[in-house]
Design an enzyme around this catalytic site. Structure first.
Site, PDB file in Angstrom:
ATOM      1  N   SER A  77       0.890  -1.294  -0.153  1.00  0.00           N
ATOM      2  CA  SER A  77      -0.365  -0.161   0.013  1.00  0.00           C
ATOM      3  C   SER A  77       0.740   1.173   0.089  1.00  0.00           C
ATOM      4  O   SER A  77       0.372   2.515  -0.319  1.00  0.00           O
ATOM      5  CB  SER A  77      -0.954  -0.170   1.185  1.00  0.00           C
ATOM      6  OG  SER A  77      -0.319   0.226   2.297  1.00  0.00           O
ATOM      7  N   SER A 117      15.842  -7.093   2.436  1.00  0.00           N
ATOM      8  CA  SER A 117      16.563  -6.743   3.592  1.00  0.00           C
ATOM      9  C   SER A 117      16.777  -5.350   3.755  1.00  0.00           C
ATOM     10  O   SER A 117      15.920  -4.519   3.474  1.00  0.00           O
ATOM     11  CB  SER A 117      17.809  -7.640   3.563  1.00  0.00           C
ATOM     12  OG  SER A 117      18.709  -7.431   4.525  1.00  0.00           O
ATOM     13  N   TYR A 141      15.869  -3.771  14.348  1.00  0.00           N
ATOM     14  CA  TYR A 141      15.666  -3.892  12.831  1.00  0.00           C
ATOM     15  C   TYR A 141      16.886  -4.594  12.180  1.00  0.00           C
ATOM     16  O   TYR A 141      16.524  -5.315  11.400  1.00  0.00           O
ATOM     17  CB  TYR A 141      15.705  -2.247  12.569  1.00  0.00           C
ATOM     18  CG  TYR A 141      15.478  -2.196  11.040  1.00  0.00           C
ATOM     19  CD1 TYR A 141      14.315  -2.761  10.486  1.00  0.00           C
ATOM     20  CD2 TYR A 141      16.335  -1.819  10.048  1.00  0.00           C
ATOM     21  CE1 TYR A 141      14.064  -2.712   8.952  1.00  0.00           C
ATOM     22  CE2 TYR A 141      16.222  -1.511   8.724  1.00  0.00           C
ATOM     23  CZ  TYR A 141      14.938  -1.907   8.234  1.00  0.00           C
ATOM     24  OH  TYR A 141      14.680  -1.936   6.695  1.00  0.00           O
ATOM     25  N   LYS A 181      16.917  -7.747   9.907  1.00  0.00           N
ATOM     26  CA  LYS A 181      17.274  -8.093   8.539  1.00  0.00           C
ATOM     27  C   LYS A 181      18.729  -8.768   8.383  1.00  0.00           C
ATOM     28  O   LYS A 181      18.949  -9.641   7.407  1.00  0.00           O
ATOM     29  CB  LYS A 181      17.660  -6.644   7.996  1.00  0.00           C
ATOM     30  CG  LYS A 181      16.513  -5.627   8.001  1.00  0.00           C
ATOM     31  CD  LYS A 181      15.358  -6.181   6.867  1.00  0.00           C
ATOM     32  CE  LYS A 181      14.259  -5.231   6.804  1.00  0.00           C
ATOM     33  NZ  LYS A 181      13.145  -5.713   5.791  1.00  0.00           N
TER      34      LYS A 181
HETATM   35  N1  LIG Z   1      12.856   3.061   2.633  1.00  0.00           N
HETATM   36  C1  LIG Z   1      14.184   2.716   3.166  1.00  0.00           C
HETATM   37  O1  LIG Z   1      15.065   3.366   3.231  1.00  0.00           O
HETATM   38  C2  LIG Z   1      14.455   1.259   3.386  1.00  0.00           C
HETATM   39  C3  LIG Z   1      15.778   1.041   3.501  1.00  0.00           C
HETATM   40  C4  LIG Z   1      16.130  -0.350   3.434  1.00  0.00           C
HETATM   41  C5  LIG Z   1      15.259  -1.264   3.498  1.00  0.00           C
HETATM   42  N2  LIG Z   1      14.037  -0.946   3.480  1.00  0.00           N
HETATM   43  C6  LIG Z   1      13.138  -2.020   3.650  1.00  0.00           C
HETATM   44  O2  LIG Z   1      12.221  -1.755   2.365  1.00  0.00           O
HETATM   45  C7  LIG Z   1      10.697  -2.493   2.707  1.00  0.00           C
HETATM   46  C8  LIG Z   1       9.798  -1.646   2.064  1.00  0.00           C
HETATM   47  O3  LIG Z   1       9.907  -0.374   2.989  1.00  0.00           O
HETATM   48  P1  LIG Z   1       9.501   0.952   2.531  1.00  0.00           P
HETATM   49  O4  LIG Z   1      10.578   1.975   2.308  1.00  0.00           O
HETATM   50  O5  LIG Z   1       8.595   0.844   1.401  1.00  0.00           O
HETATM   51  O6  LIG Z   1       8.630   1.646   4.014  1.00  0.00           O
HETATM   52  P2  LIG Z   1       7.041   2.018   3.778  1.00  0.00           P
HETATM   53  O7  LIG Z   1       6.765   3.054   2.954  1.00  0.00           O
HETATM   54  O8  LIG Z   1       6.787   2.238   5.214  1.00  0.00           O
HETATM   55  O9  LIG Z   1       6.220   0.789   3.364  1.00  0.00           O
HETATM   56  C9  LIG Z   1       6.400  -0.471   4.189  1.00  0.00           C
HETATM   57  C10 LIG Z   1       5.322  -1.535   3.744  1.00  0.00           C
HETATM   58  O10 LIG Z   1       5.370  -2.641   4.799  1.00  0.00           O
HETATM   59  C11 LIG Z   1       4.328  -3.037   5.314  1.00  0.00           C
HETATM   60  N3  LIG Z   1       4.220  -2.884   6.855  1.00  0.00           N
HETATM   61  C12 LIG Z   1       4.667  -1.950   7.623  1.00  0.00           C
HETATM   62  N4  LIG Z   1       4.651  -2.186   8.806  1.00  0.00           N
HETATM   63  C13 LIG Z   1       3.906  -3.453   9.014  1.00  0.00           C
HETATM   64  C14 LIG Z   1       3.454  -4.156   9.919  1.00  0.00           C
HETATM   65  N5  LIG Z   1       3.526  -3.609  11.109  1.00  0.00           N
HETATM   66  N6  LIG Z   1       2.918  -5.349   9.618  1.00  0.00           N
HETATM   67  C15 LIG Z   1       2.631  -5.722   8.179  1.00  0.00           C
HETATM   68  N7  LIG Z   1       3.064  -4.687   7.389  1.00  0.00           N
HETATM   69  C16 LIG Z   1       3.880  -3.836   7.492  1.00  0.00           C
HETATM   70  C17 LIG Z   1       3.372  -1.687   4.927  1.00  0.00           C
HETATM   71  O11 LIG Z   1       2.296  -2.638   4.127  1.00  0.00           O
HETATM   72  P3  LIG Z   1       0.746  -2.396   4.472  1.00  0.00           P
HETATM   73  O12 LIG Z   1       0.476  -0.811   5.128  1.00  0.00           O
HETATM   74  O13 LIG Z   1       0.302  -2.423   2.909  1.00  0.00           O
HETATM   75  O14 LIG Z   1       0.222  -3.352   4.990  1.00  0.00           O
HETATM   76  C18 LIG Z   1       3.826  -0.754   3.866  1.00  0.00           C
HETATM   77  O15 LIG Z   1       3.105  -0.902   2.582  1.00  0.00           O
HETATM   78  C19 LIG Z   1      10.835  -2.795   4.244  1.00  0.00           C
HETATM   79  O16 LIG Z   1      11.194  -4.252   4.334  1.00  0.00           O
HETATM   80  C20 LIG Z   1      11.870  -2.005   4.544  1.00  0.00           C
HETATM   81  O17 LIG Z   1      12.673  -2.502   5.701  1.00  0.00           O
HETATM   82  C21 LIG Z   1      13.470   0.308   3.243  1.00  0.00           C
END
Ligand SMILES: NC(=O)c1ccc[n+]([C@@H]2O[C@H](COP(=O)([O-])OP(=O)(O)OC[C@H]3O[C@@H](n4cnc5c(N)ncnc54)[C@H](OP(=O)(O)O)[C@@H]3O)[C@@H](O)[C@H]2O)c1
Length: 285
Positions: A14, A142, A156, A160
């Site tokens: 989402s 990750s 966190y 990962k």
């Molecule tokens: N953005 C960064 O800087 C970054 C860096 C390294 C890794 N990551 C990783 O990339 C992935 C995507 O993150 P993003 O940057 O797109 O962040 P985001 O915009 O916060 O989106 C995270 C997604 O994960 C789901 N999520 C969050 N909390 C949750 C919970 N408590 N239970 C179930 N689902 C949950 C949500 O799904 P729904 O709300 O649709 O259920 C949301 O769509 C994650 O695994 C994150 O650790 C991100």
């Protein structure tokens, strides 16, 4: 079979990286099962990209084995199979390790790690039975925090690191079936990860002044200034899914790439420095 006949299953769709990916997939003509805790929000955020023929919007509690099982069955019922899985859902607990409650730690592991086991448990029989010559792919999201343990992100990072371990083992176990698992380690991407995605520990311990500085810097300075573009990440995910011999680990973003180079260099130097002590524990030959 044409490339865009492949069926994708993307968790946490989402917002952020998941939402950008689903939008790109729909635009390219793929079929996508997209999971969210809130199906209506997912459909709303997909906006004009939502197309009921090509997108199966699924309300899923990824921490529930039954809910995940149903989502996989629903995906197969609609699209016939699954070709590419992106275990993307995740969030960060932010704060010192000492301040993190047992419940907060467990919840972060349930979403970031145990949910992937749930998806794999129910999806792997489908992937193994998939007869498409373009073999299935899994991408586990990750983080560079899964290679380097940073202050304030200890819980966190540990989730990962676990994702990396399970991804490496999975890749080895699935190789005989022609299925590959790519562990993707992003750097900072401009999503809601440091806003709604970041949950600070309920408790704070005033003595951890350095940790608090790191928390404040992430929430107030780095947030909205991340170098990574989620739309470009989406293109890279699609490209990775097509590579016949993909990498086991893929560092996504220039920041992630540089941190990984430094981390591996440092680890190599440390290994060599401590070689004699490391190798001193064997029985005499
Ligand atoms: N953005 C960064 O800087 C970054 C860096 C390294 C890794 N990551 C990783 O990339 C992935 C995507 O993150 P993003 O940057 O797109 O962040 P985001 O915009 O916060 O989106 C995270 C997604 O994960 C789901 N999520 C969050 N909390 C949750 C919970 N408590 N239970 C179930 N689902 C949950 C949500 O799904 P729904 O709300 O649709 O259920 C949301 O769509 C994650 O695994 C994150 O650790 C991100």
């Amino acid at each position: 079979m044409s490339e865009t006949n492949r069926v994708w299953y993307v968790t946490g769709a989402s917002k952020g990286l998941g939402l950008s990916l689903v939008q790109k997939l729909v635009r390219a003509g793929y079929s996508v099962a997209a999971t969210s805790r809130n199906k209506q929000e997912l459909i709303q955020n997909l906006g004009s990209w939502y197309n009921a023929d090509k997108v199966l919007a699924l309300q899923v509690d990824l921490t529930s084995d039954e809910s995940v099982e149903k989502s996989i069955k629903d995906t197969v019922a609609k699209f016939g199979t699954i070709d590419v899985i992106v275990n993307n859902a995740g969030y960060s607990l932010v704060g010192s390790i000492e301040a993190s409650s047992a419940e907060e730690v467990k919840k972060n592991f349930e979403v970031n790690v145990f949910a992937i086991f749930n998806v794999m448990r129910h999806a792997l029989p489908i992937l193994r039975a998939n007869k498409n010559p373009t073999r299935p792919r899994i991408m586990n999201i990750s983080s560079i925090g899964g290679l380097v343990g940073f202050q304030a992100f200890g819980v966190y990072s540990s989730t990962k690191f676990a994702v990396n371990g399970l991804s490496e083992s999975l890749d080895s176990e699935l190789a005989p079936f022609g299925i590959r698992c790519i562990c993707v380690l992003p750097g900072y991407f401009r999503t809601s990860f440091l806003e709604s995605g970041a949950t600070t520990t309920k408790k704070t311990i005033s003595e951890y002044t350095e940790v608090q500085k790191v928390v404040d810097n992430h929430l107030n300075v780095i947030n909205n200034n991340q170098a990574g573009d989620p739309n470009k990440a989406a293109e890279v995910f699609i490209e990775l899914s097509k590579i016949p011999s993909p990498p086991k680990h893929f560092f996504m973003g220039s920041d992630s790439y540089s941190m990984a180079i430094n981390a591996y260099k440092g680890a190599n130097e440390e290994l060599l420095k401590w070689k004699d002590l490391s190798c001193s524990t064997d029985f005499p030959k």
